[in-house]
Design a protein around this motif. Structure first.
Motif, PDB file in Angstrom:
ATOM      1  N   LEU A  86       0.822  -1.201   0.000  1.00 51.98           N
ATOM      2  CA  LEU A  86       0.000   0.000   0.000  1.00 51.98           C
ATOM      3  C   LEU A  86       0.863   1.261   0.000  1.00 51.98           C
ATOM      4  CD1 LEU A  86      -2.772  -1.043   2.546  1.00 51.98           C
ATOM      5  CD2 LEU A  86      -2.907  -0.985   0.048  1.00 51.98           C
ATOM      6  N   GLY A  87       0.498   2.192  -0.857  1.00 51.17           N
ATOM      7  CA  GLY A  87       1.139   3.497  -0.923  1.00 51.17           C
ATOM      8  C   GLY A  87       0.066   4.556  -1.064  1.00 51.17           C
ATOM      9  N   ALA A  88       0.459   5.749  -1.497  1.00 52.78           N
ATOM     10  CA  ALA A  88      -0.532   6.818  -1.619  1.00 52.78           C
ATOM     11  C   ALA A  88      -0.038   7.940  -2.506  1.00 52.78           C
ATOM     12  CB  ALA A  88      -0.874   7.378  -0.237  1.00 52.78           C
ATOM     13  N   ASP A  89      -0.961   8.521  -3.252  1.00 55.14           N
ATOM     14  CA  ASP A  89      -0.770   9.821  -3.883  1.00 55.14           C
ATOM     15  C   ASP A  89      -1.390  10.855  -2.956  1.00 55.14           C
ATOM     16  OD1 ASP A  89       0.507   8.946  -6.184  1.00 55.14           O
ATOM     17  OD2 ASP A  89      -1.360   8.735  -7.316  1.00 55.14           O
ATOM     18  N   ILE A  90      -0.642  11.910  -2.650  1.00 56.84           N
ATOM     19  CA  ILE A  90      -1.100  12.920  -1.706  1.00 56.84           C
ATOM     20  C   ILE A  90      -1.005  14.292  -2.362  1.00 56.84           C
ATOM     21  CG2 ILE A  90      -0.827  13.900   0.599  1.00 56.84           C
ATOM     22  CD1 ILE A  90       0.761  11.360   1.347  1.00 56.84           C
ATOM     23  N   ALA A  91      -2.116  15.002  -2.380  1.00 51.86           N
ATOM     24  CA  ALA A  91      -2.146  16.374  -2.887  1.00 51.86           C
ATOM     25  C   ALA A  91      -2.317  17.321  -1.705  1.00 51.86           C
ATOM     26  CB  ALA A  91      -3.289  16.558  -3.875  1.00 51.86           C
ATOM     27  N   VAL A  92      -1.532  18.385  -1.697  1.00 48.48           N
ATOM     28  CA  VAL A  92      -1.565  19.351  -0.594  1.00 48.48           C
ATOM     29  C   VAL A  92      -1.901  20.736  -1.147  1.00 48.48           C
ATOM     30  CG1 VAL A  92      -0.299  20.389   1.321  1.00 48.48           C
ATOM     31  CG2 VAL A  92       0.208  18.026   0.627  1.00 48.48           C
ATOM     32  N   THR A  93      -2.974  21.318  -0.653  1.00 51.64           N
ATOM     33  CA  THR A  93      -3.315  22.702  -0.970  1.00 51.64           C
ATOM     34  C   THR A  93      -2.941  23.555   0.233  1.00 51.64           C
ATOM     35  OG1 THR A  93      -5.177  22.010  -2.365  1.00 51.64           O
ATOM     36  CG2 THR A  93      -5.154  24.294  -1.632  1.00 51.64           C
ATOM     37  N   LYS A  94      -1.845  24.313   0.095  1.00 54.20           N
ATOM     38  CA  LYS A  94      -1.336  25.118   1.214  1.00 54.20           C
ATOM     39  C   LYS A  94      -2.130  26.414   1.340  1.00 54.20           C
ATOM     40  CE  LYS A  94       1.608  24.812   3.722  1.00 54.20           C
ATOM     41  NZ  LYS A  94       1.589  24.262   5.127  1.00 54.20           N
ATOM     42  N   ARG A  95      -2.696  26.623   2.500  1.00 52.29           N
ATOM     43  CA  ARG A  95      -3.372  27.884   2.796  1.00 52.29           C
ATOM     44  C   ARG A  95      -2.761  28.573   4.020  1.00 52.29           C
ATOM     45  NH1 ARG A  95      -9.784  27.057   2.671  1.00 52.29           N
ATOM     46  NH2 ARG A  95      -9.324  25.650   4.421  1.00 52.29           N
ATOM     47  N   LEU A  96      -1.925  27.843   4.762  1.00 53.93           N
ATOM     48  CA  LEU A  96      -1.271  28.408   5.934  1.00 53.93           C
ATOM     49  C   LEU A  96       0.166  28.760   5.589  1.00 53.93           C
ATOM     50  CD1 LEU A  96      -2.541  25.946   8.696  1.00 53.93           C
ATOM     51  CD2 LEU A  96      -3.497  28.169   8.040  1.00 53.93           C
ATOM     52  N   PRO A  97       0.667  29.882   6.076  1.00 55.37           N
ATOM     53  CA  PRO A  97       2.034  30.296   5.759  1.00 55.37           C
ATOM     54  C   PRO A  97       3.058  29.465   6.524  1.00 55.37           C
ATOM     55  CG  PRO A  97       1.098  31.796   7.355  1.00 55.37           C
ATOM     56  CD  PRO A  97      -0.010  30.848   6.969  1.00 55.37           C
ATOM     57  N   MET A  98       4.207  29.256   5.914  1.00 57.61           N
ATOM     58  CA  MET A  98       5.298  28.612   6.619  1.00 57.61           C
ATOM     59  C   MET A  98       5.951  29.626   7.565  1.00 57.61           C
ATOM     60  SD  MET A  98       7.017  26.170   3.696  1.00 57.61           S
ATOM     61  CE  MET A  98       6.973  27.374   2.377  1.00 57.61           C
ATOM     62  N   GLY A  99       6.356  29.160   8.744  1.00 56.79           N
ATOM     63  CA  GLY A  99       6.942  30.048   9.729  1.00 56.79           C
ATOM     64  C   GLY A  99       5.956  31.024  10.308  1.00 56.79           C
ATOM     65  N   GLY A 100       4.671  30.594  10.366  1.00 53.64           N
ATOM     66  CA  GLY A 100       3.636  31.491  10.868  1.00 53.64           C
ATOM     67  C   GLY A 100       3.202  31.223  12.289  1.00 53.64           C
ATOM     68  N   GLY A 101       3.664  30.118  12.889  1.00 56.26           N
ATOM     69  CA  GLY A 101       3.251  29.789  14.242  1.00 56.26           C
ATOM     70  C   GLY A 101       1.878  29.167  14.334  1.00 56.26           C
ATOM     71  N   LEU A 102       1.331  28.743  13.193  1.00 55.11           N
ATOM     72  CA  LEU A 102      -0.007  28.157  13.154  1.00 55.11           C
ATOM     73  C   LEU A 102       0.011  26.631  13.117  1.00 55.11           C
ATOM     74  CD1 LEU A 102      -1.475  30.628  10.507  1.00 55.11           C
ATOM     75  CD2 LEU A 102      -2.007  30.624  12.948  1.00 55.11           C
ATOM     76  N   GLY A 103       1.207  26.042  13.114  1.00 48.76           N
ATOM     77  CA  GLY A 103       1.319  24.587  13.123  1.00 48.76           C
ATOM     78  C   GLY A 103       1.024  23.931  11.799  1.00 48.76           C
ATOM     79  N   GLY A 104       1.178  24.643  10.692  1.00 50.08           N
ATOM     80  CA  GLY A 104       0.775  24.121   9.384  1.00 50.08           C
ATOM     81  C   GLY A 104       1.407  22.795   9.013  1.00 50.08           C
ATOM     82  N   GLY A 105       2.739  22.704   9.059  1.00 51.63           N
ATOM     83  CA  GLY A 105       3.415  21.460   8.695  1.00 51.63           C
ATOM     84  C   GLY A 105       3.072  20.326   9.633  1.00 51.63           C
ATOM     85  N   SER A 106       3.010  20.610  10.929  1.00 57.26           N
ATOM     86  CA  SER A 106       2.656  19.579  11.902  1.00 57.26           C
ATOM     87  C   SER A 106       1.230  19.098  11.703  1.00 57.26           C
ATOM     88  CB  SER A 106       2.831  20.125  13.323  1.00 57.26           C
ATOM     89  OG  SER A 106       4.182  20.405  13.594  1.00 57.26           O
ATOM     90  N   SER A 107       0.320  20.028  11.415  1.00 64.28           N
ATOM     91  CA  SER A 107      -1.068  19.653  11.180  1.00 64.28           C
ATOM     92  C   SER A 107      -1.196  18.804   9.923  1.00 64.28           C
ATOM     93  CB  SER A 107      -1.933  20.913  11.066  1.00 64.28           C
ATOM     94  OG  SER A 107      -3.301  20.571  11.021  1.00 64.28           O
TER      95      SER A 107
END
Length: 286
Positions: A86-107
């Motif tokens: 099992l594998g996966a294709d993953i699409a990411v639509t970024k709406r949160l800024p990097m380095g913004g303190g909003l936890g975007g990458g972790s979320s």
């Protein structure tokens, strides 16, 4: 099920953030209240049968091999039974800024673990996914925890709280704040008094505590300081996390709309509602 679409990876706010000490290994000990928002990145997942994990969207400045989404998927894949393809294709639509303190990458990483645990029928409990997520970053377990939380330690010790049921205005000052630089600063407060849940649980709405990282970030990044100063004219403005984003709780959506209409054009700003539970919590095993 072969696919999940438009999975929200919600942003989080630090309603307050106190640095209360430092471990011998250099990691800082924190206390904070984490608040989930109904705004964040969006992820799509499609199961593959050839074992390949692939991010199918381009994210400028984020190589696929170092993306927390890909790393999270591979971490979970490594726990599958021998012989699984099992594998996966993953699409990411970024709406949160990097380095913004909003936890975007972790979320994003947490949403990946929760979604693929379901799609691959991996059978991991919430606690098992939280343990996997901690190796990716201190904020990842919070998003898998799936509730607003009082956080302690390096952010991994979590106790569910109600959080705030209100609208927030969030300003993106247009700079990316590197967390290590903030924590290295010699003038960072590292000895705030320890608090307990009753200390703040009834006073969050009125702006309990402070963000100990804010003074350093505002000194190093003038746009952060400017955004805090501007938003403070309308209410209790505060930086989230190590920055750069600045937020203010609002009494109503109408108030949020009035503030948004006045935000200077040089900054991006948006409104979001506080939520009490992660949108993918229903997929979780206890």
């Amino acid at each position: 099920m072969r696919s999940l679409h438009h999975c929200l990876a919600p942003a989080k706010l630090n309603l307050f953030l106190h640095v209360v000490g430092r471990r011998p290994d250099g990691y800082h000990l924190l206390q904070s209240a984490f608040q989930l928002l109904d705004h964040g990145d969006l992820l799509d997942f499609h199961v593959r049968d050839d074992g390949i994990i692939r991010r199918i969207t381009d994210l400028p400045g984020v190589p696929e091999e170092s993306d927390l989404v890909v790393r999270a998927a591979r971490l979970l894949q490594a726990t599958l039974p021998d012989g699984s393809r099992l594998g996966a294709d993953i699409a990411v639509t970024k709406r949160l800024p990097m380095g913004g303190g909003l936890g975007g990458g972790s979320s994003d990483a947490a949403t990946t673990l929760m979604a693929l645990n379901h799609l691959w029928d991996a059978g991991k409990s919430r606690e098992e996914l939280m343990a996997l997520g901690l190796s990716l970053g201190a904020d990842v377990p919070f998003f898998i925890f799936g509730r607003n939380a009082f956080a302690e330690g390096v952010g991994e010790r979590l106790t569910a709280i109600d959080g705030l049921d209100c609208w927030f205005v969030v300003i993106e000052p247009g700079v990316a704040v590197p967390t290590p630089e903030i924590f290295r600063a010699p003038d960072l407060t590292r000895n705030s008094n320890l608090v307990t849940i009753p200390d703040f649980s009834k006073t969050l709405q009125s702006g309990y505590g402070k963000n100990d990282l804010q003074t350093v970030a505002a000194r190093l990044f003038p746009e952060v300081a400017a955004a805090i100063e501007w938003l403070a004219e309308y209410g209790k403005a505060r930086m989230t996390g190590s920055g750069a984003c600045v937020f203010m709780p609002c009494d109503s959506e109408a108030q949020a709309d009035r503030v948004l209409a006045a935000v200077p054009a040089r900054w991006k700003a948006w409104k979001a509602r506080g939520i009490g539970q992660h949108p993918l919590s229903s997929l979780q095993k206890m």
